[in-house]
Write a protein that holds these residues in place. Structure first.
Motif, PDB file in Angstrom:
ATOM      1  N   ASP A 159       0.744  -1.345   0.049  1.00  0.00           N
ATOM      2  CA  ASP A 159      -0.032   0.045  -0.100  1.00  0.00           C
ATOM      3  C   ASP A 159       0.857   1.190  -0.112  1.00  0.00           C
ATOM      4  OD1 ASP A 159      -2.043   1.955   0.286  1.00  0.00           O
ATOM      5  OD2 ASP A 159      -2.544   1.062   2.219  1.00  0.00           O
ATOM      6  N   TRP A 160       1.128   1.748  -1.212  1.00  0.00           N
ATOM      7  CA  TRP A 160       2.165   2.882  -1.401  1.00  0.00           C
ATOM      8  C   TRP A 160       3.624   2.250  -0.662  1.00  0.00           C
ATOM      9  CZ3 TRP A 160       0.679   4.405  -5.666  1.00  0.00           C
ATOM     10  CH2 TRP A 160      -0.762   4.865  -5.798  1.00  0.00           C
ATOM     11  N   PRO A 176       0.094   7.367 -10.363  1.00  0.00           N
ATOM     12  CA  PRO A 176      -1.081   6.813  -9.504  1.00  0.00           C
ATOM     13  C   PRO A 176      -2.600   7.036  -9.997  1.00  0.00           C
ATOM     14  CG  PRO A 176      -0.425   9.076  -8.630  1.00  0.00           C
ATOM     15  CD  PRO A 176       0.616   8.904 -10.034  1.00  0.00           C
ATOM     16  N   TYR A 178      -5.300   9.136 -10.752  1.00  0.00           N
ATOM     17  CA  TYR A 178      -5.506  10.539 -10.468  1.00  0.00           C
ATOM     18  C   TYR A 178      -6.688  11.164 -11.137  1.00  0.00           C
ATOM     19  CZ  TYR A 178      -2.983  10.751 -14.923  1.00  0.00           C
ATOM     20  OH  TYR A 178      -2.513  10.642 -16.150  1.00  0.00           O
ATOM     21  N   ASP A 201      -9.212   7.822  -7.500  1.00  0.00           N
ATOM     22  CA  ASP A 201      -8.911   7.845  -6.016  1.00  0.00           C
ATOM     23  C   ASP A 201     -10.346   7.546  -5.326  1.00  0.00           C
ATOM     24  OD1 ASP A 201      -9.877  10.333  -6.483  1.00  0.00           O
ATOM     25  OD2 ASP A 201      -8.230  11.143  -5.606  1.00  0.00           O
ATOM     26  N   HIS A 208      -4.204  10.278  -3.788  1.00  0.00           N
ATOM     27  CA  HIS A 208      -3.099   9.391  -3.817  1.00  0.00           C
ATOM     28  C   HIS A 208      -1.793  10.123  -4.189  1.00  0.00           C
ATOM     29  CE1 HIS A 208      -5.392   5.839  -3.392  1.00  0.00           C
ATOM     30  NE2 HIS A 208      -5.908   5.921  -4.485  1.00  0.00           N
ATOM     31  N   THR A 211      -1.027  11.469  -0.753  1.00  0.00           N
ATOM     32  CA  THR A 211      -0.259  10.622   0.095  1.00  0.00           C
ATOM     33  C   THR A 211       1.015  10.167  -0.290  1.00  0.00           C
ATOM     34  OG1 THR A 211      -2.708   9.625   0.564  1.00  0.00           O
ATOM     35  CG2 THR A 211      -0.627   8.092   0.929  1.00  0.00           C
TER      36      THR A 211
END
Ligand code: GLN
Length: 269
Positions: A159-160, A176, A178, A201, A208, A211
């Motif tokens: 996760d990321w 990502p 977007y 997202d 994202h 993040t």
């Protein structure tokens, strides 16, 4: 018996799509079609073309029908588990190639088909390249591509940046999801067939990106760059997020279509 030209003309597909599907069936290149388009198509070829054309007519992307897409001059396997590689993303790769220091550690977040890290490794064999994705189905495709193209890339489910706690990099890149949740494109055309988790997202499109900008700070050595692909209208928002997070040199680059496409900043600690 129809000729190959007639098969294409009566398919009610865009000419280019029809040609690509037909060439896939007959296993020939474009030059062959020019000299053979008035040949009669075998029943076998006609039936196989009809089946693929029907899939395309209901909107299935050509890349999923063929099971592959070219990116940066190489063929990548694609399945509906991964976003179809876009030419726009070659800008991100070019910027990364130019900014990665010799023998640098590079990581790609949300790798999908693996087209970004695999291309980086093949263009810059000196780099130590890793790639993450939350989707294990996507990682299976990426791993298959790396093996087929003989690229030494380390793939991890994550996760990321969660799976690389404590690790540092000389460059972080990502394309990502977007797209804004209410963007009409998500319900039109080829995007309907792509994994929605790779496109949006589910919110304003910036979640994202934000993040990653926050998490990456813990993982960049001083002087390292973070490069992020984003939508044509997200350049200013991205630069602002980068500046607020304390990155230097926040800037945006345009793609071949002259749209803002990648923003980045340099981490100085
Ligand atoms: N560039 C893609 C599109 O607009 C979106 C890819 C993404 O969200 N990362 O179709």
């Amino acid at each position: 018996m129809p000729t190959y030209r007639e098969l294409i003309q009566t398919s009610s597909l865009e000419r280019f799509d029809a040609q690509v599907l037909l060439l896939h069936i007959v296993q020939k290149n474009r030059a062959w079609l020019i000299t053979h388009d008035t040949d009669l198509a075998s029943d076998e070829h006609s039936a196989a073309f009809a089946a693929l054309a029907a899939r395309r007519r209901i909107g299935e992307p050509v890349a999923y029908i063929l099971g592959s897409r070219e990116f940066y001059g190489r063929e990548f396997v694609v399945t509906p588990a991964v976003l179809i590689p876009r030419p726009d993303t070659e800008l991100l790769v070019e910027l990364a190639i130019a900014r990665a220091p010799q023998a640098g550690r590079v990581i790609d977040l949300g790798t999908g088909s693996g087209c970004i890290p695999i291309t980086l490794k093949l263009e810059r064999p000196d780099l130590n390249v890793a790639a993450l994705d939350i989707s294990t189905d996507a990682l299976a495709v990426a791993t298959q591509n790396a093996a087929a193209l003989n690229a030494d890339v380390r793939f991890l489910p994550s996760d990321w940046l969660a799976a690389v706690a404590g690790e540092q990099f000389e460059l972080i890149v990502s394309n990502p999801p977007y797209i804004e949740a209410n963007d009409a494109h998500l319900t039109q055309g080829d995007l309907r067939f792509e994994p929605s988790g790779a496109l949006t997202d589910g919110s304003d499109g910036l979640q994202h990106l934000a993040t990653i900008i926050t998490q990456a700070k813990q993982h960049l050595v001083s002087g390292a760059w973070l490069l992020l692909e984003h939508g044509w209208d997200q350049g200013a928002a991205c630069r602002e997020l980068l500046q607020q997070a304390g990155y230097a040199e926040a800037q945006t680059w345009r793609d071949l279509g002259d749209n803002d496409r990648v923003s980045g900043g340099q981490w100085r600690s």
